[in-house]
Design a protein around this motif. Structure first.
Motif, mmCIF file in Angstrom:
data_model
loop_
_atom_site.group_PDB
_atom_site.id
_atom_site.type_symbol
_atom_site.label_atom_id
_atom_site.label_comp_id
_atom_site.label_asym_id
_atom_site.label_seq_id
_atom_site.Cartn_x
_atom_site.Cartn_y
_atom_site.Cartn_z
ATOM 1 N N PHE A 1 0.838 -1.200 0.000
ATOM 2 C CA PHE A 1 0.000 0.000 0.000
ATOM 3 C C PHE A 1 0.869 1.245 0.000
ATOM 4 N N ASP A 2 0.502 2.214 -0.828
ATOM 5 C CA ASP A 2 1.253 3.458 -0.954
ATOM 6 C C ASP A 2 0.300 4.634 -0.739
ATOM 7 N N VAL A 3 0.540 5.406 0.305
ATOM 8 C CA VAL A 3 -0.351 6.501 0.676
ATOM 9 C C VAL A 3 -0.494 7.529 -0.441
ATOM 10 N N ALA A 4 0.631 7.985 -0.965
ATOM 11 C CA ALA A 4 0.578 9.025 -1.989
ATOM 12 C C ALA A 4 -0.132 8.541 -3.245
ATOM 13 N N ARG A 5 0.134 7.294 -3.621
ATOM 14 C CA ARG A 5 -0.505 6.738 -4.815
ATOM 15 C C ARG A 5 -2.006 6.610 -4.610
ATOM 16 N N PHE A 6 -2.394 6.189 -3.419
ATOM 17 C CA PHE A 6 -3.816 6.072 -3.112
ATOM 18 C C PHE A 6 -4.508 7.423 -3.257
ATOM 19 N N LEU A 7 -3.925 8.460 -2.692
ATOM 20 C CA LEU A 7 -4.549 9.782 -2.762
ATOM 21 C C LEU A 7 -4.586 10.315 -4.189
ATOM 22 N N GLU A 8 -3.558 9.998 -4.959
ATOM 23 C CA GLU A 8 -3.559 10.397 -6.373
ATOM 24 C C GLU A 8 -4.737 9.738 -7.091
ATOM 25 N N GLY A 9 -4.921 8.450 -6.834
ATOM 26 C CA GLY A 9 -6.024 7.737 -7.458
ATOM 27 C C GLY A 9 -7.378 8.222 -6.965
ATOM 28 N N ALA A 10 -7.463 8.548 -5.675
ATOM 29 C CA ALA A 10 -8.719 9.027 -5.110
ATOM 30 C C ALA A 10 -9.157 10.332 -5.773
ATOM 31 N N GLN A 11 -8.197 11.205 -6.048
ATOM 32 C CA GLN A 11 -8.533 12.457 -6.723
ATOM 33 C C GLN A 11 -9.018 12.208 -8.150
ATOM 34 N N GLY A 12 -8.386 11.253 -8.838
ATOM 35 C CA GLY A 12 -8.835 10.918 -10.181
ATOM 36 C C GLY A 12 -10.246 10.342 -10.155
ATOM 37 N N ALA A 13 -10.531 9.511 -9.157
ATOM 38 C CA ALA A 13 -11.849 8.913 -9.028
ATOM 39 C C ALA A 13 -12.894 9.970 -8.694
ATOM 40 N N TYR A 14 -12.521 10.893 -7.826
ATOM 41 C CA TYR A 14 -13.431 11.968 -7.430
ATOM 42 C C TYR A 14 -13.904 12.723 -8.668
ATOM 43 N N ARG A 15 -12.970 13.070 -9.517
ATOM 44 C CA ARG A 15 -13.302 13.808 -10.730
ATOM 45 C C ARG A 15 -14.159 12.955 -11.682
ATOM 46 N N MET A 16 -13.744 11.720 -11.919
ATOM 47 C CA MET A 16 -14.451 10.889 -12.884
ATOM 48 C C MET A 16 -15.875 10.554 -12.460
ATOM 49 N N ILE A 17 -16.056 10.273 -11.178
ATOM 50 C CA ILE A 17 -17.383 9.889 -10.724
ATOM 51 C C ILE A 17 -18.319 11.091 -10.712
ATOM 52 N N LEU A 18 -17.821 12.235 -10.308
ATOM 53 C CA LEU A 18 -18.655 13.433 -10.362
ATOM 54 C C LEU A 18 -19.082 13.716 -11.794
ATOM 55 N N GLU A 19 -18.138 13.644 -12.710
ATOM 56 C CA GLU A 19 -18.452 13.936 -14.106
ATOM 57 C C GLU A 19 -19.439 12.917 -14.674
ATOM 58 N N ALA A 20 -19.315 11.645 -14.270
ATOM 59 C CA ALA A 20 -20.245 10.620 -14.735
ATOM 60 C C ALA A 20 -21.646 10.893 -14.191
ATOM 61 N N PHE A 21 -21.725 11.304 -12.926
ATOM 62 C CA PHE A 21 -23.021 11.614 -12.326
ATOM 63 C C PHE A 21 -23.644 12.836 -12.988
ATOM 64 N N TRP A 22 -22.864 13.888 -13.138
ATOM 65 C CA TRP A 22 -23.393 15.098 -13.757
ATOM 66 C C TRP A 22 -23.899 14.842 -15.164
ATOM 67 N N ALA A 23 -23.206 13.984 -15.910
ATOM 68 C CA ALA A 23 -23.586 13.700 -17.294
ATOM 69 C C ALA A 23 -24.669 12.623 -17.397
ATOM 70 N N GLY A 24 -25.017 11.988 -16.261
ATOM 71 C CA GLY A 24 -26.029 10.944 -16.280
ATOM 72 C C GLY A 24 -25.516 9.638 -16.866
ATOM 73 N N ARG A 25 -24.199 9.400 -16.768
ATOM 74 C CA ARG A 25 -23.609 8.176 -17.319
ATOM 75 C C ARG A 25 -23.003 7.338 -16.188
ATOM 76 N N LEU A 26 -23.810 7.005 -15.239
ATOM 77 C CA LEU A 26 -23.315 6.317 -14.048
ATOM 78 C C LEU A 26 -22.773 4.929 -14.337
ATOM 79 N N ASP A 27 -23.235 4.292 -15.409
ATOM 80 C CA ASP A 27 -22.767 2.943 -15.725
ATOM 81 C C ASP A 27 -21.257 2.900 -15.945
#
Length: 216
Positions: free
Chosen positions: A83-109
């Protein structure tokens, strides 16, 4: 007209409150997987260096997580040495952006596999309400100002991490004709959210699943 404005404000509120959910995707777009990797850890603890004849210096404050999360993070590092703390947080930020954008666009799948069923159901409901009202979100994640681990826990082989995000988001709601009925893209709103992720350390699946969201 008044009812349309009220619906728009409700949709905007839901949009700002529900963009809380995860998986992981490092890089700019695409690999939802908060998996450990051999990356430079820019904010993980470093062992203090002692000078002969002098006491060892105190361990430096870690900016990757809150002090109260320290014991849990150390327990996770002991349970999963990859487990790598910095890598996890980097990925979490990428996920935060992608999931928000998927929700906003109505493409949750596109991100459903990284969401707990209850979280996915809440998103589905909000998207359905928005579509029934003939509304569309035109939101933008301007910047993630900070992402750090606020809580960590390991129980048996199950690890949970809570990440606190501070971000600037510009939100706007349009009607079916594309007309703006609420919000402004020129005025970003500062948001603070906590997303809690879970992973079975005994599983070969490296993904972390979003299990809870909250705001501050």
């Amino acid at each position: 007209m008044v009812s349309i404005i009220i619906l728009a404000l409700v949709a905007l509120f839901i949009g700002l409150r529900l963009y809380n959910v995860l998986g992981e995707r490092t890089g700019h777009e695409q690999q939802l997987s908060l998996k450990p990797a051999d990356a430079e850890t820019v904010a993980t603890p470093r062992a203090p260096v002692a000078t002969p004849g002098q006491p060892a210096p105190a361990e430096p404050l870690d900016t990757a997580y809150l002090p109260t999360a320290g014991p849990g993070v150390r327990a996770l590092l002991a349970a999963d040495t990859s487990f790598d703390v910095a890598r996890f947080l980097e990925g979490a930020q990428g996920a935060y952006r992608m999931i928000l954008e998927a929700f906003w666009a109505g493409r949750l799948d596109e991100v459903r596999g990284f969401l707990d069923p209850e979280i996915a159901a809440a998103f589905d409901g909000a998207i359905a309400e928005r579509e029934a009202a003939g509304q569309k979100l035109d939101n933008r994640l301007i910047a993630i100002e900070q992402a750090l681990i606020a809580a960590a826990n390991v129980t048996g082989k199950v690890a949970t991490l809570t990440v606190r995000f501070e971000a600037d988001i510009a939100a706007i709601t349009r009607d079916s004709g594309g007309n703006v009925i609420a919000g402004s893209l020129s005025d970003a709103v500062q948001t603070r959210d906590r997303w809690t992720f879970r992973r079975d350390l005994g599983s070969s699946d490296p993904n972390w699943i979003l299990i809870e969201t909250d705001d501050e």
